[in-house]
Structure formats: C-alpha cells, structure tokens
Design an enzyme around this catalytic site. Sequence first.
Site: not given
Length: 1039
Positions: A754, A1006
């Site tokens: 990302d 995460e």
Amino acid sequence: MSGSGRRTVRSRVRSLSEADADSLQERRPALNRHRERSKYGSSIPLFRSANLRVVLGICFLAFFVILFMIHHLLLAEPKLPRAVTPLPAPKIMDLPQFQGEHKESLYWGTYRPHAYFGIRARISLFSAFDKESKRSHFFFFGFLVGWLWWWWWCLCFRTPKSLIAGLMWIGVKDGRYHLRHVCRHEDDLSTYGWTRHNGRDFGHQVLVDHGMTLTTGFLKSKSEGSGYGGDWAVRINVQLDKSKWNEEFGRGAQLFFYLADEAGNALDVSGENMNIHEDSLLASGSRADIGDWQLHLKSMDNLEMHYAGFHTPHFHNLSDFIEENLASQIRKHARLELSDSLDDSPNVLVFQIIGGFPFTTDIALISGTDSDSSRIEERVSMLTGISLSNQLKYKEQEFDEKFEKIFHLAEKVDSESISVGKAAVGNLLGGIGYFYGQSKIAVSRILNVNLYKFMVCQYYKMLYHKYLTGGHVTHNWRQILIMCVHLQLINYINGQNPKLVFQRLMLRERVNYLPYWPAELYTSVPSRSFFPRGFLWDEGFHQLIIWRWDIHISLDIIGHWLDLMNVDGWIPREQILGAEALSRVPEEFVPQHPTNGNPPTLFLALNDIINSLKNNEFTAMDRSEISQFLERAFVRLEAWFHWFNTTQSGKQMSSYYWHGRDNRTTVELNPKVLICILSILLTSLSTYLQFQSELYRILAVSCYLIYYPRIGLNVTVVSVCWSIMTKLTLSLVITLAPKKHYFCHCQTLSSGLDDYPRASHPSADERHLDLRCWMLLAADCMHSIQELLDKESKPGMNYGSTAKSLSDFELLNQSQFDATITVSMPNLFLLSIQLHFDDALGAYFDFGNHTEKVQLKWKELEAEHNYAARQLVRHVLERPVLRLVPHIGYVSLFPFMGRIIPSGSWILEKQLELISNRSLLWTNYGLRSLAKTSSLYMKRNTEHDPPYWRGPVWINMNYRILSALHHYSKENGPYQAKAKAIYEELRSNLIRNIVRNYQESGFLWEQYDQTKGKGKGAHPFTGWTSLVVLIMAETYGKI
C-alpha cells in the site's frame, strides 16, 4: 453471411415473372373458398392432402435443425472483453481428487466467516457442460439429452443456493440492547474466535460479550441413512460473569437461531406451540441435494421458545427482519419476543431461545429423512446430549494430538504460547469460507484498442473536415490530447466490448464495470470482522500453514483461486462475491482493475509443497494427487507467470515495476488508482493550446491520416506528421510544466504494501525491488514444477534461465548506463544509474523518478454554505530525478528474504546491521516496516489516511525475514553466528509480544505498534498473523 442472404431473397423476389404473379393471384381465391368450405375442419390444406409420414418427417427434421442451431449457439465463442473471458484450459476443480468423497466431506461447514456463527453448504457449480465436453460428447441423441439436462439444471440451479444457518443474540452495550449477528469491531466483544477447528467436521468457538460468554461447538456426522454431506450439530452454551453484567437487562439470554433456504423452498414449522421436552422437532423441509431434512433442538434446561417465518430472496440483511419483528412486538405487546407467525411459504425460519443463566442447548440437522433407513431418532440422539459431549471431547483431543504432531511445540515454547498457536490455527481454518458470485471489473482499464482508435479517429475526422471546409470547430483540448496519449500508451492492452467501452468513454454512462463470469471460491479470509473475503496475496501466506495441516484442503483452495484466471493470466486480487460480501465493502472499492497485479504468493506454498514432495514427506496416494494437481495447474501457472512477465516488466533487462500507480491526485501522498501518466501535465496545456492553431492542424490531420491511410498518402508523410505532433506536444509539456508540481508520491496498492514509499513521481522508468524478487520466486517454482513433471521448456519460457538471471548476485549489484533524452533541451547525455544497490549503504532500494522534498500543506478552499473549509494538498519543492529511492524498510530486505546474497558476502553483514540497528528497523516487538530515518516514517498519506506500512510491525514480512535469518544461521560463513543471534532474539520478541497481546486483548492483530507493541488495525486478524505458529515451530520453507 446475413447480408448475402438478404440479397439472395431480394433477387428472388425481383425475378418473379408477370405470369408467376398472375398465377399466384389466381390461386389465392381458391384457397379462400377452400377455407370457407372447411368451417369445422382444418384450415391448413397440407393435412388434407399430404401423407402424415411426410409431415412427421419434416417436423422431426425441423426439430433437429433447431437443436443443431441451439448447439451451434452454445458452442459459439462469445466476443467478451478479454478481462472477463476465462482462460481456455481445463478447470483444476474438475480433477477426480476433488470429487466424490472429498467433495462430500467438505459439503457442510462454517463457511460464513463474516458471521459470528454461520453454516452453509459448499454447492459446486455444474461443470460437465464445459467447452471440451460439449465438443466431444454431445452429438445427436446424446447431445439432446445432455442439452435438456443442462437446460433444466440452469433453470433450477443457476447459482449454488444452499441451506444456511446462523446464530444471533441480544447483547448489551452502553446501556442499550444490540442484536449481534455479523462480526463487527463496533460490537466491542472482549474476544471471539475458534480456539480449535480442524477445517472439516469440528470446531469450538468462544465469544465474550460484556459479561456474557457463549461457546459454540460444531460437529458433522456421516452415518447410514444420511443424505448427501451427512448431518451436523451445534452446541450452544451460555454463561454469565456477574461482575460484568447489569441485572437490569435481565437474568437470562436471548438467542436467535435461524435456518434459511437460498433457493426459496418453503420451510415448515413443527407446530404453533413449541414444547421441546415433548417434541424436539423444530422445522422440516426438502431439497434436491440432501433430500428431506429435519431440524431438532434438545436441552435439559427450561427454555422458552418463539419463532417467526419470512419469505425473502435476500439473506445479507436477515438481522433487519428480526429487529423489525421484535420492534413490532414491543409496540403491540411490550414484549421482546418474536411474533410466532409465518409469512406465506417462508424460506427463512427464526427460533428465539430464551433461557436463564446458565443454559445449554443442542441443535441438529438431520438429512435424508425420506429414506427407508433414516433412523431419525437414533441419529438425533447421537448428535445431542451426552453423545454429542463425548464426540466433541474426542474431537478436541484429536485436534490437540494432530497439532503437536505437525508443529512439535511442546519442546519449544510454553503452554501459554501453545494455546495461542492452537487459536491461530483454529481461527485460520474456521475462517475458511465458500463464496459465489461475479467480480466487478473496472471498464476504464479494459479499453478496446481498435474501437478506441476508431472513436478517436471519427472525432478527428469530423474536426478535419470542418477545418477543410472552414467550419467552426469546438473542442476540448484536454480531452483530445489525453486520448492521443492513451493511443500511444495502451497498444499492449486487448479489449473487446465496443458497446460498453463506447458508453464509458463517450456517453459517460453510470455503469463503470463489467461483470466477471459467475464463479465460486473456497478460501480462507484474513479477518472475519474487517476482511471477510478472499485476498490473493494474503492467501499464499495462509497456505503455508494450511498445507501442513491438510494438504487436500490446501490444494482445493489453491485450485479455486487458479480457476479464477482470465484468458490473459490475470486473477482479481480481491474477491467480493455474493450479496453478503458486497454488503461489507464500499461501492467505490468493489471494481477490480485488470492492469493491476498482486504478489504471486501462492508460489510460496507451492514451492514448499514441491520441496516436501522431493523429500518424500507425503504418502504415495498424496504424491500422486499432488502430481496430478501440478500437471493440471501448470498451464494456469504459466499464464500467470507470463502475465506478470509481460505486463509488469520494466525498461531495463530483468526489471519490473508494479502497474496501478496514479499521479493525478494532489491530495494524497500515495494515490491508489492508475491514470494516464501525462494527464496532469496535459491539463496545464489546455488554456495555452487553444491559441495554437498550427499545432491543432498537425494534431487533427495527423490523427486522421494515421488511422485512415486509405486516402493514399505516403506512410512516411503520416509518420512525419505524427512525429512532429508528438515532439511539439512533449516540448510544450516540458516547457509549460509549472514550477509548482502536481505529481503525487504514489501508493502501490497492487504490491500489497500500500503506502510503503516508492518513487515520488510514477513513470515507466521505475524498478520495484520486491516485484523482481517475487518474479524470482515464481520462476524458480515454475522451473521446479517443470523438472518434477519432466516438461520441456517452450521457446521464450525458460524458467531456469529466468531464475538464474534474477538470482544473479553480480547483476543485481551492478550499475548500468542509460541514455536519457531531455526533450526541452537539445543535448543528449549518458547517466550512470544503479539497478537497486547502493554501495555506500550496502542496501537495496527501488529506482525511479524521485525527490525527497514532498510535503502536505493545508489549503483554504472556497467557502460553501457559509462554512470555511480547508484541505491537505501535496506540494513538491524540487524537480524529481532518476535515482534510487532512499527508504530503508521491508522492500530493502527482499533480496535478503530471497536468500540471493551469498553467505560470505560483505553485503550480508550490512544487511544484518540494518536489521539489528535500533535507529532503523529493530524494535523489541519485531522489525519495523519502515526505518525511523525515512522522511515518510509514520507520515499520513492524506488527512484521513494514517500510516499503514510506514512503521508498524507486520508478521508476514517478519516471518520471511526470520526464515532468511534461520537459513544464514545454518550456512557456513563469517556471519553465521551473528545471523543466529539476531534470529533467536527476533523470534523471541515476536512470540512474546503476540502472546502477550492475545492474553490481554483476546485477539491476534493485523499489525503491531513499533513503539509499545500494542496490537493495531483489524482484529481478529488470523490471516498471516497466524504465521506465529510456524515461528514457534521454527518451520520455514526452503527457497
């Protein structure tokens, strides 16, 4: 053909003679008189005069002609856009190993991971009527029978519609009642997740909701008399922590167990007044797949039961029906109870179970109750009460034994860590879901080159003729120039759908996507709450665990993913299939872009499997099935590799870069969508070009002549016109480019990382180090498969040579010379550039058009509705240059992860220093994703987009780094001891922090904060964070 046919008919009509016409006119009255005489008989003279056998023969012949035409239509290749055309290769899931017993054993499962507890069947699509079978089997009567069967099946089972079940309950938060159903962060449960799950027939889950603890046990059983897939049972136990429960909200729990038939079949309730102590039967129904079925509930506790039935084609919002029904009952009777009523032909039944704390209830679905040997009472007894308790206990013990046999943790970590490891594996397997639907593919990325050229040329043709005739010309220069640039940039793209592309580009219609073909996907998910769907690059990491647990489930999942490949070899990176999945994703994030890739991490798992195959770690039967799988999958893996090798390649030999970066937006440091590289600069030209009549003439004439050469001009003239236009345009681009740039430091979503810093100004000159290393992994794995299957290399597809080139240590480190032309200046200079390696730092980097002087600043916007507004806008303070992108982080370590660096090289020592340096990557909780010295360390991407891969600790990358450290700690060399020391400390830090967070929060996360180690982001995140179990086991693949 149709045109010639029409001409033939017309010529026949015109050739009729006068005599023929008169004769025809004479016959008509006779026919009318005949019809008058046949008032009560047939008005068709054929049946009065022709032989009946002739009539039947003609009808029979006509019938087969019609069938032949239908057959031809079915076999005709639809001219679909390539992006939504399946790869013409046999499906992996059609292999015999995925049929029969294997398929039935996985029929029922907890395949609705987005729900706190959800069950559905894995109803595979009918695949016999594929292209090959149609061409080889359906002839004459065989074709007739096959076609009729296919037609009937399509009417009845167009989509895999299942019987689904699930659990809801009323929880209390902030002094208010809330209905729990789907996993959501805002529910604020203390913990939830599968503590054990074997992926097939057993699972145990714990959910803690503000003082109320629910445990759900799941068990499947296949016995004599069962229908297809067998039976299943659910045990629900409810406990209360009085210290955390407000008794104002009652002393009991309210559960809602529902059953729904997606096919719309009506469900029957056993009776109006439910008394489970007299009769355990709740509901019954019938389906084509499992036959007649019954749902039973048994409990030793005193429970109050209510029900409601609904008829609906929608199942993603079932909780809305219950909430509306309860609200109506509260208004009418001031009771929080279901209405005990049914819609006509309900296909959804909801049963409200009210009981005082604590209580336990067992619910069992019995299939095949219409058979002579159904033994319903006996099977219900086996799946409830003491028998169910014993079976669940046995399955728990079996899970524990298998877990230890595979991972051998007893001698490596403590008992608390083992519990976390079991929860990691259980949640990963319990998070496997089954989805069906159609992906949405962004239309703007699948332009038909020929159609696009045609549309542009038609536009230019109009302008050209207006120019020649002296007519008034109105135009949008920005649109013209952007289309011109597109013509130069998209020649490698192949698209087909003219109508949709035309609507998209010229009519600006609202639909901005094309549907992928209907497909099924059996896959694990990263996070049940935030990402309850399939992600391509996550899946490769998931399979590193799953193949070790159950190789057959793993191959099944990988096969489903590869069967999603289109004709170009592209796989959509995010699978949002079905209404339930779509309901969890904002609409703007649904379309997938076929120009964008995703790391081919499935090769990680395949590489491990192949190495284990070579080491004889499988049984003879497993070895045979794996070989068959690889044989069938090879053509798809080849297409996948070819797609990457062609669409993501760079200018330099053995270089690659991620496509999908956008430099148009001015508000993001890392924009997410690919737009034409020159579109922003072309915007700045629009005003100026309105006064450039000469450029306009060249532009219009050139574009017209290039694509309409039939007017007879010399090709050289055309080329010169185009060349002049291009040079003038580019010169103006360079000359008129404002000092204040509007480029953006672009994100690379397709890389999976990302917002990890890349070159500030996207261009075709980029070289992405991580993609180069992924291609090495893919080439090496393909070479191994090729050798294993004894396949010969195809021309231009020598995987061994590609792997050798990409792993060439000297080539990776060397500098090259590149000729760069600056259009705005006449000089030509040679610039020494480096592929990826910086000698001074001993580190590897991306390469591209880059500047470090980039920042976000507040900009005041025009006030609207009397409210002042401002926005963070990107400012670039200096022109970028081609250079290495000086950000140390995970990408810098990819050659180290890929074990390209020789164990005796001084560069290995530098890599170890980068890893262990606390001022760069090292923390007490794992390695940072980005060094503290980076100019973008923990910097926001936009006002609303916090740092993601710019500092936090990610377990998937730490696992790969640990794997490399473990490798170098076993390799003889001067840095072996140092690698071992770093490995042991990093492994200890990761395990300790993940276990501590799980004990404190009840979740795997995460990512983890790099300063305090606290879990961040989505939770529970038992996707690649589950790799902690392999870290505990010190199980790393060989690359």
